[in-house]
Design a protein around this motif. Structure first.
Motif, PDB file in Angstrom:
ATOM      1  N   THR A  52       0.679  -1.085   0.054  1.00  0.00           N
ATOM      2  CA  THR A  52      -0.115   0.118  -0.029  1.00  0.00           C
ATOM      3  C   THR A  52       0.765   1.234   0.090  1.00  0.00           C
ATOM      4  O   THR A  52       1.462   1.340   0.877  1.00  0.00           O
ATOM      5  N   ASP A  53       0.582   2.325  -0.754  1.00  0.00           N
ATOM      6  CA  ASP A  53       1.178   3.600  -0.895  1.00  0.00           C
ATOM      7  C   ASP A  53       0.587   4.269   0.364  1.00  0.00           C
ATOM      8  O   ASP A  53      -0.769   4.473   0.501  1.00  0.00           O
ATOM      9  N   CYS A  55       0.353   7.086   1.087  1.00  0.00           N
ATOM     10  CA  CYS A  55      -0.235   8.501   0.820  1.00  0.00           C
ATOM     11  C   CYS A  55      -1.743   8.063   0.561  1.00  0.00           C
ATOM     12  O   CYS A  55      -2.462   8.983   0.360  1.00  0.00           O
ATOM     13  N   SER A  56      -2.049   6.889  -0.063  1.00  0.00           N
ATOM     14  CA  SER A  56      -3.344   6.980  -0.437  1.00  0.00           C
ATOM     15  C   SER A  56      -4.317   6.322   0.945  1.00  0.00           C
ATOM     16  O   SER A  56      -5.583   6.421   0.669  1.00  0.00           O
ATOM     17  N   THR A  76       5.405  10.543  -1.421  1.00  0.00           N
ATOM     18  CA  THR A  76       5.668   9.014  -0.704  1.00  0.00           C
ATOM     19  C   THR A  76       7.180   8.595  -1.038  1.00  0.00           C
ATOM     20  O   THR A  76       7.966   8.991  -2.099  1.00  0.00           O
ATOM     21  N   ARG A  79       7.831   3.283   2.472  1.00  0.00           N
ATOM     22  CA  ARG A  79       6.718   3.307   3.208  1.00  0.00           C
ATOM     23  C   ARG A  79       6.317   4.474   4.161  1.00  0.00           C
ATOM     24  O   ARG A  79       5.775   4.355   5.149  1.00  0.00           O
ATOM     25  N   CYS A  81       5.062   8.588   3.966  1.00  0.00           N
ATOM     26  CA  CYS A  81       4.217   9.586   3.445  1.00  0.00           C
ATOM     27  C   CYS A  81       4.424  10.862   4.223  1.00  0.00           C
ATOM     28  O   CYS A  81       3.867  10.827   5.323  1.00  0.00           O
TER      29      CYS A  81
END
Length: 166
Positions: A52-53, A55-56, A76, A79, A81
């Motif tokens: 998973t990003d 920032c999402s 990003t 890992r 953000c």
């Protein structure tokens, strides 16, 4: 809102240092009840945010207090953000690191956030204070949210908890 990059880096270093310190896994810890649900029958531990990003996980509308400027998108780096006034870090820990975080006296336990065990660490550095909210996704994956205040950090962590795949 000020940029929390320097204090966030201090908090992140402290959080990772706490995880490295470890702690006892004995003693019937109640905190594990929710976080341990990631353990699969074959003994492998689930890390639902592995790809998973970070920032999402947080949208500008989730926490208006972050005063995210239009055009100033979060950045990003692996890992981590970094946004305007906040940071999100997804870390993988072993059980020793998990207990090192959640049994450390510098981590103040707070009520679970969306069913995930949580705690806060407040750090003052260079005349600015930052709060880190720790969210135990599983006993092997922790999300750390840094913000100017613990109230804003908890709001951000609550929004993030709603985006964690179950």
């Amino acid at each position: 809102m000020r940029n929390v990059a320097v204090p966030a880096a201090v908090v992140l270093a402290g959080v990772l240092g706490l995880a490295a310190c470890g702690g006892s896994t004995e003693g019937g810890d109640q905190t594990v009840r929710t976080a341990d649900r990631g353990a699969a029958p074959d003994g492998k531990t689930d890390t639902p945010l592995a790809n998973t990003d970070p920032c999402s996980l947080l949208k500008p509308a989730d926490v208006p207090e972050l005063s995210q400027k239009s055009g100033a998108a979060a950045k990003t780096a692996g890992r981590w953000c970094q946004g305007s006034g906040y940071g999100i870090f997804i870390s993988e820990v072993d059980l020793k690191g998990y207990f090192g975080l959640f049994k450390n006296p510098t981590v103040k336990p707070i009520p679970d956030i969306a069913g995930y065990p949580a705690g806060t660490i407040e750090v003052a550095a260079s005349g600015a204070s930052t709060c880190a909210v720790l969210l135990a996704v599983t006993t092997h994956e922790v999300v750390t949210v840094t913000a100017d205040t613990c109230d804003i950090g908890r709001k951000a962590a609550t929004a993030i908890a709603g985006r964690i795949p179950r």
